[in-house]
Enzyme design. Structure first.
Site, PDB file in Angstrom:
ATOM      1  N   ARG A 643       0.921  -1.254   0.065  1.00  0.00           N
ATOM      2  CA  ARG A 643      -0.034   0.060   0.157  1.00  0.00           C
ATOM      3  C   ARG A 643       0.912   1.122   0.017  1.00  0.00           C
ATOM      4  O   ARG A 643       1.214   1.886   1.169  1.00  0.00           O
ATOM      5  CB  ARG A 643      -0.745  -0.038   1.271  1.00  0.00           C
ATOM      6  CG  ARG A 643      -1.912  -1.236   1.114  1.00  0.00           C
ATOM      7  CD  ARG A 643      -2.917  -1.302   2.223  1.00  0.00           C
ATOM      8  NE  ARG A 643      -2.335  -1.386   3.749  1.00  0.00           N
ATOM      9  CZ  ARG A 643      -2.748  -1.567   4.819  1.00  0.00           C
ATOM     10  NH1 ARG A 643      -4.225  -1.353   4.552  1.00  0.00           N
ATOM     11  NH2 ARG A 643      -2.428  -1.759   5.759  1.00  0.00           N
ATOM     12  N   ASP A 671       7.549  -6.413   2.554  1.00  0.00           N
ATOM     13  CA  ASP A 671       6.857  -7.880   2.142  1.00  0.00           C
ATOM     14  C   ASP A 671       7.124  -7.836   0.764  1.00  0.00           C
ATOM     15  O   ASP A 671       5.918  -7.320   0.137  1.00  0.00           O
ATOM     16  CB  ASP A 671       5.952  -8.229   2.789  1.00  0.00           C
ATOM     17  CG  ASP A 671       5.441  -9.643   2.522  1.00  0.00           C
ATOM     18  OD1 ASP A 671       6.102 -10.440   1.460  1.00  0.00           O
ATOM     19  OD2 ASP A 671       4.536  -9.960   3.292  1.00  0.00           O
ATOM     20  N   HIS A 712       6.897 -12.509   8.221  1.00  0.00           N
ATOM     21  CA  HIS A 712       7.747 -11.460   7.763  1.00  0.00           C
ATOM     22  C   HIS A 712       7.997 -10.668   9.088  1.00  0.00           C
ATOM     23  O   HIS A 712       9.134 -10.351   9.302  1.00  0.00           O
ATOM     24  CB  HIS A 712       6.606 -10.554   7.067  1.00  0.00           C
ATOM     25  CG  HIS A 712       7.284  -9.017   6.641  1.00  0.00           C
ATOM     26  ND1 HIS A 712       6.504  -7.932   6.194  1.00  0.00           N
ATOM     27  CD2 HIS A 712       8.436  -8.811   6.470  1.00  0.00           C
ATOM     28  CE1 HIS A 712       7.276  -7.123   5.856  1.00  0.00           C
ATOM     29  NE2 HIS A 712       8.494  -7.466   6.147  1.00  0.00           N
ATOM     30  N   ASP A 735       0.047   1.581   8.058  1.00  0.00           N
ATOM     31  CA  ASP A 735      -1.093   2.434   8.011  1.00  0.00           C
ATOM     32  C   ASP A 735      -1.320   3.111   9.355  1.00  0.00           C
ATOM     33  O   ASP A 735      -2.396   3.613   9.859  1.00  0.00           O
ATOM     34  CB  ASP A 735      -2.389   1.391   8.023  1.00  0.00           C
ATOM     35  CG  ASP A 735      -2.628   0.231   8.929  1.00  0.00           C
ATOM     36  OD1 ASP A 735      -1.537   0.344   9.667  1.00  0.00           O
ATOM     37  OD2 ASP A 735      -3.481  -0.238   8.942  1.00  0.00           O
ATOM     38  N   ASP A 811       0.240 -11.717  16.763  1.00  0.00           N
ATOM     39  CA  ASP A 811      -0.135 -11.090  17.965  1.00  0.00           C
ATOM     40  C   ASP A 811      -0.740 -11.781  18.789  1.00  0.00           C
ATOM     41  O   ASP A 811      -0.956 -11.598  20.070  1.00  0.00           O
ATOM     42  CB  ASP A 811      -1.057  -9.752  17.466  1.00  0.00           C
ATOM     43  CG  ASP A 811      -1.800 -10.224  16.310  1.00  0.00           C
ATOM     44  OD1 ASP A 811      -1.971 -11.477  16.021  1.00  0.00           O
ATOM     45  OD2 ASP A 811      -2.893  -9.414  16.048  1.00  0.00           O
TER      46      ASP A 811
END
Length: 843
Positions: A643, A671, A712, A735, A811
């Site tokens: 992005r 990545d 990653h 982001d 996470d």
């Protein structure tokens, strides 16, 4: 008993999973060549349609036994391969100057039309026209396809790539055999031709839309004749063509007569004989895979070993077929299956490696025509083989004639062994002057000279060189190691440096944008200098080579020779400091109240309520490069994928509010190879704001986005702590925007994280940070829930979890009780980060 059955079931399920994963990995690695494989698959499905139903066609056309072999086995083969020979030369020449994807589609359309026309043949002459059209298409498709493959893959990737294309296209033979054996016996011999013809038209349209024309690489020694006539005179090309003539005679015997021999002479019948051909298909696939993998491995060790492998497997593959013909009708079905599998398995090792050797010996400008000539030699063997064997049938009988045809593999193996003498001189893949748009390649170590982008998982030195070539204006030197490490960037001199593992390294130079043989900073090209390894390095005046000093700090932007000097010095100093012991802060007991009080001091400049404003400060001037690593250095790791607009916004926020570039150097980990993301990162690299660019390339296929993201993250943290030696890291994603006091927040909380054993992270994010519930910008809390979204991690915690890093859901892994072990994260009441991205679907 039940336990044994359950264990067997679990083992079988695990095996299926491994096979499926391996297949998915291979397909993902070679998806670029999939349209070519599909085109070849359709054309390869055609020949078995006639050979498997030869007796049925002969009966309809009124041929007796010898006439069947002479006309349908001999004359048809001569017409088929004569048309192929003409096409190979004509289309091979066009493949060197025209769009090759268009040629592939045209060949496929012509071949499919010929296949369908064969289904409508009213006699032998009309059948010949249909077979000639298919032969013309097959002859043109072969040189065009391999010319494309030569530009899609590097030299040491080609054997395996050709193997995968051979496997996928080889399914066409099995499909053709199945259609001929089952559909042909029930619906007549014409039905399989019609089915394959219509399928070919559909595939031609599909290939036209999905196959991309690759860039033609420049791959030839300098100051050497690279015409196709000169390429044909190379000893490796001559030996390959002669080997092909002899090798194709036994293959043509098997393809033309073997099914009918098993069905009639061995008394098996068409359906049973077809099942033997399935065993041969499995042997062909297995042999091609094994040959491609083994040939690729041997090529990297010693190119001559690849030719030794070919010679011995050709000779070994001849023996099972001789035993099979000796057995005749007295053999058992299991024996036919076993010998057929073994013979085809061994004989399939040679073709895939021979084509790779030929690609490596021919420059790209001549591949189309050279492979056209090579295909003519193929066609000569495949066309004359059946005709020659058919002419012996009346005097020697079928079995003896077929056995004599198998003996042609003897001279074929001999020519393979002769290649061991020619390959070292003719192979172009590792010539010192091999170039991609002016780039050079040499064996040796030069990594220490380069400041720039580090990538991992780069399969070949050519891929690393390609990466440097794409970074025009930034990269003039590249270095690659056989473990997949690649560094590309700027160097004052792209020269060899002695190391203990020289044989594991490759390096070379690439011209900067607008540069031919000299550095663009020079007014005139200077004579090139040659170091002790013989690689030519760029001649750069000393006046240009002096480092630029800004405010007492050496750290100009990446991209010029002068800038590389100062960055090289900084990198060497950093390496020396990393090798020295680093003093650490003393460990003290810190309670919750003290934690909150000290953290509150970090936020005294924050607004009283709501989310902190994110765009209040003017953009700073270009910052100097970070200083060498110290115990207080906290790099900011930016995780990014594809992005680019988000990344631009996030990095702008980061550099707008960064208080100390030396203490908080920015490192981006990308990545994949998204071009827009790469362009954005290069812009920040040139400005000097971004310190380093890493590029993650997974070595295995990762089926879901969750798995790719977790791998990653783990890989990038390994680079920060294990490769670069930092003591802590702040992690952001593409982001996220940050508040003006983001860095001061971490400056104050970092000592607490190091001192308090009950803490394992500090996060700038609050899950309860909306303005209607969060108002105290000075409050900091302990949380047993890992927040993420802008967080700090210590090396000590990474050492604890890195060996058990999860395959996916990284996470959630950090939130597990057995991982957290009662420890907490510090997090503010009012967030210091803001996420502006849309929700992504990762699976």
């Amino acid at each position: 008993m039940d336990d044994d059955r359950q264990s067997a079931t679990e083992w079988f399920q695990h095996l299926l999973f491994q096979v499926r994963s391996a297949l998915a990995t291979e397909l993902s690695l070679h998806q670029r060549a999939f349209p070519l494989a599909l085109a070849q698959l359709v054309l390869l499905a055609d020949p078995p349609l006639l050979s498997s139903n030869m007796s049925a066609v002969a009966e309809e056309f009124g041929f007796d036994g010898p006439e069947r072999d002479e006309k349908l086995g001999g004359i048809v083969s001569v017409v088929f391969f004569t048309c192929g020979a003409i096409s190979s030369l004509a289309i091979g020449q066009l493949a060197d100057i025209m769009d090759r994807t268009t040629l592939v589609c045209l060949c496929l359309l012509v071949g499919s039309t010929g296949t369908f026309a064969s289904s409508q043949a009213g006699g032998f002459v009309s059948l010949l026209f249909g077979r000639g059209a298919v032969g013309f298409a097959a002859g043109g498709l072969m040189p065009t396809s391999f010319a494309i493959i030569g530009d899609l893959y590097s030299a040491d990737e080609r054997p395996h790539a050709i193997a995968m294309v051979g496997i996928l296209s080889g399914f066409g033979i099995s499909i053709g055999q199945a259609l001929a054996g089952f559909v042909g016996t029930s619906a007549g011999w014409r039905a399989p031709f019609a089915i394959v013809g219509v399928a070919g038209w559909c595939v031609a349209v599909l290939v036209f839309f999905i196959q991309r024309e690759p860039r033609r690489t420049s791959e030839q020694p300098a100051q050497e004749n690279t015409t196709w006539r000169a390429a044909l005179s190379r000893p490796t090309v001559v030996c390959s063509c002669l080997q092909s003539i002899f090798a194709c005679v036994p293959w043509s015997v098997v393809g033309t007569f073997f099914t009918d021999y098993l069905a009639v002479d061995a008394g098996m019948g068409v359906p049973a004989a077809t099942t033997v051909l399935f065993s041969m298909g499995v042997g062909c696939v297995s042999g091609t895979v094994t040959g491609g993998k083994l040939g690729q491995y041997l090529y990297k060790k010693d190119k001559r070993c690849q030719a030794w492998l070919m010679g011995f497997t050709v000779w070994a593959g001849m023996l099972p077929f001789l035993l099979l013909f000796v057995a005749g009708s007295s053999g058992q079905p299991l024996m036919y299956h076993g010998l057929s599998f073994l013979g085809v398995f061994l004989a399939s090792v040679s073709p895939v490696n021979l084509k790779a050797i030929l690609l490596n010996a021919v420059p790209t400008q001549a591949r189309g025509r050279v492979f056209g000539v090579f295909n003519i030699m193929d066609d000569l063997g495949r066309g004359l083989g059946p005709a020659l064997v058919a002419s012996w049938v009346r005097q020697l009988g079928r079995r003896n004639s077929f056995m004599l045809g198998m003996l042609f593999w003897l001279p074929s193996g001999l020519f393979c062994l002769l290649l061991t003498r020619t390959i070292p001189q003719d192979d172009l893949s590792d010539k010192r002057d091999e170039a991609i748009a002016g780039c050079t390649m040499e064996r040796g170590y030069a990594n220490k000279n380069i400041i720039g982008i580090e990538q991992f998982g780069i399969a070949t030195p050519r891929d690393c060189m390609n990466s440097c070539q794409r970074q025009r204006g930034v990269c003039n030197c590249w270095s690659w190691k056989d473990d997949g490490f690649c560094r590309t960037g700027s160097a004052i001199r792209c020269t060899y440096m002695a190391s203990e593992d020289d044989d594991r390294w490759m390096y070379g130079s690439c011209p900067l944008q607008g540069q031919a043989e000299a550095n663009p900073l020079q007014g005139e090209p200077q004579p090139a200098k040659e170091d002790r390894r013989g690689i030519l390095s760029l001649g750069i005046p000393e006046s240009v080579a002096r480092p630029t000093v800004v405010a007492g700090v050496e750290g100009p932007a990446l991209g010029s020779a002068a800038e590389a000097v100062s960055q090289n010095a900084a990198a060497n100093a950093a390496a020396e400091l990393r090798a020295a012991p680093v003093a650490t802060a003393p460990v003290v007991a810190v309670d919750t109240a003290a934690t909150a009080a000290v953290a509150a001091a970090a936020a005294t400049a924050a607004p009283a309520q709501g989310f902190l404003p994110l765009a209040t400060e003017a953009t700073k001037a270009t910052e100097p490069a970070p200083a060498p690593i110290t115990a207080g250095t906290s790099p900011v790791l930016m995780i990014t994928h594809k992005r680019a607009s988000y990344l631009q916004r996030s990095l702008a926020s980061l550099f707008r509010h960064r208080t100390d570039a030396a203490r908080f150097p920015a490192i981006a980990s990308q990545d994949g190879e998204d071009a827009e993301v790469l362009k954005t990162l290069q812009t920040f690299l040139k400005s000097g704001q971004l310190f380093r660019h890493l590029q993650f390339q997974p070595k295995t296929f990762l089926p879901t986005g969750y798995e790719r993201l977790a791998q990653h993250y783990g890989w990038a943290l390994g680079q920060i702590f294990d490769a670069f030696g930092y003591e802590q890291v702040i992690i952001l994603e593409e982001d996220l925007e940050i508040s003006p006091d983001f860095f001061s927040f971490f400056e104050v909380t970092q000592p607490l994280l190091k001192a308090d054993p009950d803490l394992f992270c500090v996060s700038a994010w609050s899950d309860n940070g909306k303005s209607d519930v969060a108002s105290n910008a000075t409050a900091v809390y302990r949380s047993d829930f890992f927040p993420g979204l802008g967080w700090m991690l210590l090396r000590s915690y990474w050492e604890e979890v890195k060996d058990r890093w999860p395959v996916k859901y990284w996470d959630d892994f950090l939130r597990r009780r057995d991982v957290r072990k009662g420890r907490h994260c510090l997090r503010p009441e009012v967030s210091r980060t803001h996420t502006f991205g849309e929700m992504l679907r990762l699976q």
